[in-house]
Design a protein around this motif. Structure first.
Motif, PDB file in Angstrom:
ATOM      1  N   TYR A 197     -11.069  12.134   3.567  1.00 30.47           N
ATOM      2  CA  TYR A 197      -9.981  13.331   3.096  1.00 30.47           C
ATOM      3  C   TYR A 197      -9.103  13.680   4.174  1.00 30.47           C
ATOM      4  O   TYR A 197      -8.049  14.626   3.938  1.00 30.47           O
ATOM      5  CB  TYR A 197     -10.240  14.333   3.128  1.00 30.47           C
ATOM      6  N   GLU A 255      -6.800  16.172  -9.805  1.00 24.99           N
ATOM      7  CA  GLU A 255      -7.549  15.898  -9.041  1.00 24.99           C
ATOM      8  C   GLU A 255      -8.412  14.720  -9.781  1.00 24.99           C
ATOM      9  O   GLU A 255      -8.664  13.498  -9.172  1.00 24.99           O
ATOM     10  CB  GLU A 255      -9.337  17.082  -9.408  1.00 24.99           C
ATOM     11  N   MET A 290     -13.543  17.662  -5.038  1.00 20.56           N
ATOM     12  CA  MET A 290     -12.926  16.147  -4.930  1.00 20.56           C
ATOM     13  C   MET A 290     -14.640  15.472  -4.418  1.00 20.56           C
ATOM     14  O   MET A 290     -14.727  14.630  -5.161  1.00 20.56           O
ATOM     15  CB  MET A 290     -12.320  15.797  -4.439  1.00 20.56           C
ATOM     16  N   ARG A 340       0.879   3.787  -3.149  1.00 21.42           N
ATOM     17  CA  ARG A 340       0.336   5.520  -1.985  1.00 21.42           C
ATOM     18  C   ARG A 340       1.666   6.115  -2.578  1.00 21.42           C
ATOM     19  O   ARG A 340       1.142   7.278  -3.401  1.00 21.42           O
ATOM     20  CB  ARG A 340       0.334   5.483  -0.553  1.00 21.42           C
ATOM     21  N   TYR A 360      -6.924  18.036   8.516  1.00 21.63           N
ATOM     22  CA  TYR A 360      -6.991  19.316   8.400  1.00 21.63           C
ATOM     23  C   TYR A 360      -8.281  20.509   9.319  1.00 21.63           C
ATOM     24  O   TYR A 360      -9.410  20.647   9.257  1.00 21.63           O
ATOM     25  CB  TYR A 360      -6.979  19.884   7.056  1.00 21.63           C
ATOM     26  N   MET A 370      -8.599  -0.792  -2.762  1.00 16.69           N
ATOM     27  CA  MET A 370      -8.393  -0.121  -2.857  1.00 16.69           C
ATOM     28  C   MET A 370      -7.608   0.916  -2.102  1.00 16.69           C
ATOM     29  O   MET A 370      -6.806  -0.071  -1.244  1.00 16.69           O
ATOM     30  CB  MET A 370      -9.494   1.319  -2.399  1.00 16.69           C
ATOM     31  N   VAL A 371      -6.613   1.613  -2.593  1.00 12.13           N
ATOM     32  CA  VAL A 371      -5.554   2.103  -2.024  1.00 12.13           C
ATOM     33  C   VAL A 371      -5.762   2.761  -0.941  1.00 12.13           C
ATOM     34  O   VAL A 371      -6.381   3.811  -1.320  1.00 12.13           O
ATOM     35  CB  VAL A 371      -4.224   3.171  -2.811  1.00 12.13           C
ATOM     36  N   LYS A 372      -4.809   2.544   0.455  1.00 14.67           N
ATOM     37  CA  LYS A 372      -5.441   3.886   1.891  1.00 14.67           C
ATOM     38  C   LYS A 372      -4.497   5.197   1.241  1.00 14.67           C
ATOM     39  O   LYS A 372      -3.233   4.570   2.171  1.00 14.67           O
ATOM     40  CB  LYS A 372      -5.053   2.945   2.571  1.00 14.67           C
ATOM     41  N   MET A 373      -5.068   6.586   1.498  1.00  8.60           N
ATOM     42  CA  MET A 373      -3.927   6.915   1.281  1.00  8.60           C
ATOM     43  C   MET A 373      -3.119   7.624   2.784  1.00  8.60           C
ATOM     44  O   MET A 373      -4.203   7.758   3.489  1.00  8.60           O
ATOM     45  CB  MET A 373      -4.731   8.534   0.420  1.00  8.60           C
ATOM     46  N   VAL A 374      -2.619   8.555   3.001  1.00  7.01           N
ATOM     47  CA  VAL A 374      -2.369   8.980   4.292  1.00  7.01           C
ATOM     48  C   VAL A 374      -3.331  10.418   4.492  1.00  7.01           C
ATOM     49  O   VAL A 374      -4.105  10.982   3.097  1.00  7.01           O
ATOM     50  CB  VAL A 374      -1.042  10.226   4.023  1.00  7.01           C
ATOM     51  N   LYS A 375      -3.931  10.432   5.703  1.00  7.70           N
ATOM     52  CA  LYS A 375      -4.984  10.888   6.209  1.00  7.70           C
ATOM     53  C   LYS A 375      -4.785  12.281   7.191  1.00  7.70           C
ATOM     54  O   LYS A 375      -4.262  12.657   8.094  1.00  7.70           O
ATOM     55  CB  LYS A 375      -6.363   9.734   6.413  1.00  7.70           C
ATOM     56  N   LYS A 376      -3.580  13.485   6.379  1.00 15.04           N
ATOM     57  CA  LYS A 376      -3.319  14.608   7.909  1.00 15.04           C
ATOM     58  C   LYS A 376      -4.497  15.166   7.694  1.00 15.04           C
ATOM     59  O   LYS A 376      -5.676  15.219   7.236  1.00 15.04           O
ATOM     60  CB  LYS A 376      -2.764  15.530   7.283  1.00 15.04           C
ATOM     61  N   PHE A 380      -4.267  16.189  -0.102  1.00 14.48           N
ATOM     62  CA  PHE A 380      -3.536  17.502  -0.630  1.00 14.48           C
ATOM     63  C   PHE A 380      -2.219  18.169  -0.051  1.00 14.48           C
ATOM     64  O   PHE A 380      -1.676  20.155  -0.864  1.00 14.48           O
ATOM     65  CB  PHE A 380      -4.209  18.141   1.345  1.00 14.48           C
ATOM     66  N   TYR A 437       5.421  10.721   4.463  1.00 14.54           N
ATOM     67  CA  TYR A 437       4.469  11.289   5.191  1.00 14.54           C
ATOM     68  C   TYR A 437       3.397  12.452   4.145  1.00 14.54           C
ATOM     69  O   TYR A 437       3.150  13.840   4.609  1.00 14.54           O
ATOM     70  CB  TYR A 437       4.401  12.128   5.904  1.00 14.54           C
ATOM     71  N   MET A 438       2.762  12.096   3.066  1.00 14.72           N
ATOM     72  CA  MET A 438       2.324  13.237   1.984  1.00 14.72           C
ATOM     73  C   MET A 438       0.762  12.690   1.907  1.00 14.72           C
ATOM     74  O   MET A 438       0.499  11.704   1.382  1.00 14.72           O
ATOM     75  CB  MET A 438       3.329  12.800   0.880  1.00 14.72           C
ATOM     76  N   SER A 439      -0.081  13.895   2.408  1.00 11.64           N
ATOM     77  CA  SER A 439      -1.416  12.856   1.995  1.00 11.64           C
ATOM     78  C   SER A 439      -1.953  14.069   0.835  1.00 11.64           C
ATOM     79  O   SER A 439      -0.735  14.921  -0.305  1.00 11.64           O
ATOM     80  CB  SER A 439      -2.011  14.292   3.195  1.00 11.64           C
ATOM     81  N   SER A 475     -10.583  22.245  -3.067  1.00  9.11           N
ATOM     82  CA  SER A 475      -9.871  20.916  -3.298  1.00  9.11           C
ATOM     83  C   SER A 475     -10.892  19.649  -2.691  1.00  9.11           C
ATOM     84  O   SER A 475     -11.045  19.314  -3.683  1.00  9.11           O
ATOM     85  CB  SER A 475      -8.972  20.622  -3.656  1.00  9.11           C
ATOM     86  N   ALA A 476     -10.566  19.506  -1.460  1.00 13.86           N
ATOM     87  CA  ALA A 476     -11.792  18.789  -0.554  1.00 13.86           C
ATOM     88  C   ALA A 476     -12.877  18.701  -1.492  1.00 13.86           C
ATOM     89  O   ALA A 476     -13.621  17.594  -1.471  1.00 13.86           O
ATOM     90  CB  ALA A 476     -11.096  18.786   0.809  1.00 13.86           C
ATOM     91  N   ASN A 525       0.516  -1.185   0.062  1.00 13.24           N
ATOM     92  CA  ASN A 525       0.266   0.142  -0.272  1.00 13.24           C
ATOM     93  C   ASN A 525       1.011   1.484   0.132  1.00 13.24           C
ATOM     94  O   ASN A 525       0.692   2.028  -0.402  1.00 13.24           O
ATOM     95  CB  ASN A 525      -1.041   0.143   1.304  1.00 13.24           C
ATOM     96  N   VAL A 576      -8.900   7.139  -4.931  1.00 17.00           N
ATOM     97  CA  VAL A 576      -9.009   7.522  -4.040  1.00 17.00           C
ATOM     98  C   VAL A 576      -9.401   9.242  -2.964  1.00 17.00           C
ATOM     99  O   VAL A 576      -9.662   9.769  -3.893  1.00 17.00           O
ATOM    100  CB  VAL A 576      -7.418   8.063  -3.592  1.00 17.00           C
ATOM    101  N   LYS A 591     -17.779  13.110  -6.352  1.00 16.19           N
ATOM    102  CA  LYS A 591     -18.327  11.855  -6.401  1.00 16.19           C
ATOM    103  C   LYS A 591     -19.559  11.863  -5.783  1.00 16.19           C
ATOM    104  O   LYS A 591     -19.938  10.238  -5.528  1.00 16.19           O
ATOM    105  CB  LYS A 591     -17.213  11.493  -4.464  1.00 16.19           C
ATOM    106  N   VAL A 610     -10.663  16.888   6.017  1.00 18.88           N
ATOM    107  CA  VAL A 610     -10.836  17.696   5.840  1.00 18.88           C
ATOM    108  C   VAL A 610     -12.086  18.208   6.936  1.00 18.88           C
ATOM    109  O   VAL A 610     -13.164  17.571   6.451  1.00 18.88           O
ATOM    110  CB  VAL A 610     -11.114  17.848   4.946  1.00 18.88           C
TER     111      VAL A 610
END
Lengths: 380, 380
Positions: free
Chosen positions: B315, A372, B353, A265, B9, B1-7, A342, A338-340, B349-350, A261, A380, B357, B317
Motif C-alpha cells: 500500500y 474498501e 485493509m 487501474r 506515505y 492482478m492489477v498493479k495499483m499506483v503506490k504513493k 488512498f 497519478y492516483m492511488s 484505512s490502510a 493495467n 488490490v 487481508k 504506507v
C-alpha cells in the motif's frame, strides 16, 4: 479553532497530481531545441506517446493546451461551408461545435441533454440523413458530465459511411481504453495535464493517412496549427522543452506499467468512487459514467458551490463543481492520472466530512466502507 | 492482478514527510559556511529554533543525528564515576543508559516495563535514596512505546533536589508541549527528521546556565561534541549548510502557526488515531500515550511483521513495527510533523485493509468512522 495542516489534493479532472519524479525531470536545465541532444529526446518522447495512443501513425507535440489541438484538427480538416457532424452531450462537445462554426463549417449537431450519451445507431441515422457531411467530431470522455462515449462504435459507423472521425480524448486518454489504429480513428487530440500526469502546456494530435488526404484539399487558412508544418519538422516552432523532458519520462512510466493495467487501474478507482458516493445515498449524474471522473448530483438540501469550496478551502481537497448550466447541480471527483487507492479514500472521506458539515445526514464511514469493499473485491 | 499506483506515505515516527517548500529550500545552491551571508542565515535559524524549544538560552545546531546530541549532553555533563539517574521505559531510555555507561558513569536506572511510565513521585523517592547523584536523564516521548513522560513534573522534582535534568525530546518536541525555560530544563536535545518536518542530519541541543556551570568542571574528554567549542563559535566545524536553509524556513512556518496551535493539532491527530484503532477492537500499548505516535498491540491472530510489511510494500504506507523485545508484538503509527487529517484517514484505512487481508474480522469503515467523529467533535 485549531488550524490544521492543509495538504493539497488535486482530485479535479485536470490538472492532475504530478509525481515528484516527473517534477524533477522538468526542473532540469533547459537545453536548446535545435540540437541533436534535444532532437533525440523529442523523438523518444513522440515514440513513447504513440504507444499511449496505440498508433504507429503520425503524432505531433504542440506547445498548446488541448483546445489548441482541437483547433488544429478543425483548421486542417474542415473548409468553410463544409458539413460536419458534431456529437454534443456537454461542454466539450459544444466546444467542437464552436470551433467548427468559428471557421465557417456547416455544423449538424447530434445533441442530447447533459448526462446522457449518444448511441452509435443515432450517429448512423444522422449520417444517412447527411450523406454530404465529411467529418464526425466526438469526445471520448465528456468532462463536464463524466460520460464516456462509445468511440469504437462511432468509428465503425463513421467508416461504414466513408467519413473521417476526430476524437477529443483530452480527459479520456489513458483513463479509458482508446486504440487509435485498431479503431480506425483519423485524428485524436489530448493534453498533458490529465492522464499523462504532467503539468499543463502540451497538446497532442494524431493524423491518419485519410486525415492527411483530407487536409491536402483543405481551404481554411492556418499557420501555427498547420499540420504540414509539423509533418515537415516535428518542431516547426519552439517546442516546450522541459515539458518534453517530462513527457519522455511519463510515457516510459506508462509503458512500464502497460496500457492494459493502466486502464484497469482507472476502472477500479472509478468503481470504488461510484460505490462510495452511492453508499452515501447520492446519485450519479451520468447515464454512462466513465473511468475519468465521477459526476454526482448535489442533494436538494445542499449548496453545491459551498460543498466544493468547503472541501477545497478547508480540507485542501480540490474537486470540481458543475460547469455552465450544471453549476451548483453536480460535483465531479476525478480518478485520473497519478492516483492511488488512498486518493479515493481521501475523496470520499472529505466528501463525508463536508456533507455532514453542511447538514446532510448519514453515518460516518458509510462511503469509505463501500470503497474498501471494492478494493477487497478487486484484490488490490 | 492489477498493479495499483503506490504513493509513499511516511507514517513512522521519523523520518516524517518533508513539505515541498522545505525540499526546495534544500535544493538551493550550497554557499560557503564562512561567509557573512551564511552567518546571518544560521543566526536566524537558531533564533527561530529557540522559539520552538521555548528558550532564550543557548542552543546549538549539530551536524549529527539526535543520538549525537544525546552524546553531547553526556560528555559535557557527566564525569567518569559520577552517579546519574536514568529513567528507562523503553529503547530510548536504554540509550541514555548505554551512553552514560560508555563514558563510565555510575548509572542508577529507574526502570519500568515497556509501555509503562514513571511518575514524578518515583523520581523523588530515587533522588532521596541517591543524594549524591548529579543529573537526571529522561525522555519526552519514548518512541519505542508511544509513551509521553511528565517532564514538567520530573523537572520540578529534580530542581527540588538540586539536580540537573536532561531531556531527550527527539521525537517528542513539537508534537508535545515542552517549555525549556519555564520548566527549568537544563539540556534538551532533538533531531531534524521528526516534528521539524526536515530530512535527517541535524541535531539540536540547549544549555542552561546550570548546565554550563556543571560542564566547566567536567572531566570526560570530548572534541566534536565539546559544548564550549560551540559556545565560542556556533559553527566550530562545517555545518550542514543546506539543512540549515531548510531549518530556517521550517521554524518560520512553525512560528507562523504558533506553538500552541502546533501542539493542539498533534493532539487532535493523536486522538483521532487512538479512536480509530480502538474502534477496530485493538488495544493501545502505552499506559500514557502521547501525541507523537500511537503504539498498538498486535492482535493474537495476526503476524505483526507481516502487517507492517503488507502496508509498506503493497500500500506504500510506512508505519513502524516493534523494536527489540517488542518486535511483532506492537505496531506504531506516527502523527508527527507535516500531517493532515487525511494522513490519519490513510493510516486507519490502510490498517483496515491490511487487517482484513490478514483475516482479522470487523466491518470496513469502523475505524474511519471513529476518526471522522473526532474531527467533527474538534470542529476541524
Amino acid at each position: 479553532m485549531v488550524k490544521m495542516v492543509k495538504k493539497n489534493y488535486l482530485l479535479a479532472p485536470g490538472p492532475t497530481p504530478v509525481p515528484t519524479d516527473l517534477l524533477l525531470e522538468g526542473a532540469q536545465e533547459t537545453i536548446h531545441h535545435r540540437t541533436p541532444q534535444f532532437k533525440k529526446i523529442m523523438e523518444e518522447a513522440i515514440e513513447g506517446t504513440k504507444y499511449v495512443f496505440q498508433t504507429a501513425g503520425d503524432l505531433f507535440l504542440l506547445a498548446s493546451s488541448g483546445t489548441g489541438a482541437m483547433e488544429m484538427a478543425v483548421v486542417n480538416l474542415v473548409s468553410p461551408g463544409e458539413k460536419v457532424i458534431v456529437i454534443v452531450s456537454g461542454k466539450f462537445g459544444e466546444r467542437w461545435k464552436q470551433i467548427c462554426e468559428t471557421y465557417g463549417a456547416n455544423v449538424v449537431p447530434i445533441e442530447v441533454e447533459y448526462g446522457n450519451y449518444v448511441a452509435p445507431e443515432k450517429l448512423d441515422e444522422t449520417l444517412k440523413e447527411h450523406p454530404d457531411s465529411t467529418v464526425v467530431f466526438t469526445t471520448l470522455s465528456e468532462t463536464s458530465t463524466g460520460t464516456v462515449m462509445d468511440i469504437e462504435g462511432f468509428a465503425r459507423v463513421s467508416k461504414a459511411h466513408g467519413k473521417l472521425i476526430v476524437v477529443d480524448a483530452i480527459s479520456g486518454l489513458i483513463a479509458q481504453p482508446l486504440k487509435t489504429d485498431e479503431w480506425n480513428l483519423d485524428v485524436v487530440v489530448a493534453g498533458s495535464q490529465k492522464g499523462f500526469m504532467l503539468p499543463p502546456g502540451l497538446g497532442f494530435i494524431t493524423f491518419s493517412e485519410s486525415a492527411w488526404e483530407k487536409a491536402k484539399t483543405n481551404k481554411t487558412p492556418s499557420y501555427y496549427f498547420n499540420a504540414f508544418a509539423y509533418k515537415k519538422n516535428p518542431a516547426p516552432y519552439t517546442p516546450a522543452v522541459n515539458l518534453i523532458y517530462q513527457l519522455k519520462k511519463a510515457v516510459e512510466m506508462l509503458k512500464e506499467e502497460g496500457m492494459e493495467n493502466v486502464w484497469e487501474r482507472h476502472r477500479i478507482l472509478a468503481d470504488a468512487t461510484r460505490a462510495g458516493v452511492q453508499a452515501l445515498g447520492l446519485e450519479l449524474f451520468s447515464k454512462r459514467p466513465g473511468n475519468v471522473l465521477t459526476a454526482v448530483k448535489v442533494p436538494e438540501s445542499i449548496d453545491g458551490a459551498k460543498l466544493v469550496s468547503l472541501m477545497r478551502d478547508e480540507y485542501g481537497v480540490t474537486i470540481a463543481g458543475g460547469q455552465g448550466s450544471m453549476k451548483g447541480k453536480i460535483f465531479r471527483i476525478a480518478h485520473l492520472g497519478y492516483m492511488s487507492k488512498f486518493d479515493t479514500i481521501i475523496a470520499i472521506s472529505a466528501l463525508e466530512m463536508a456533507l455532514r458539515k453542511l447538514g446532510f445526514d448519514f453515518e460516518y464511514g458509510t462511503g469509505l466502507k463501500a470503497v474498501e469493499e471494492v478494493f477487497e473485491r478487486e484484490g488490490v
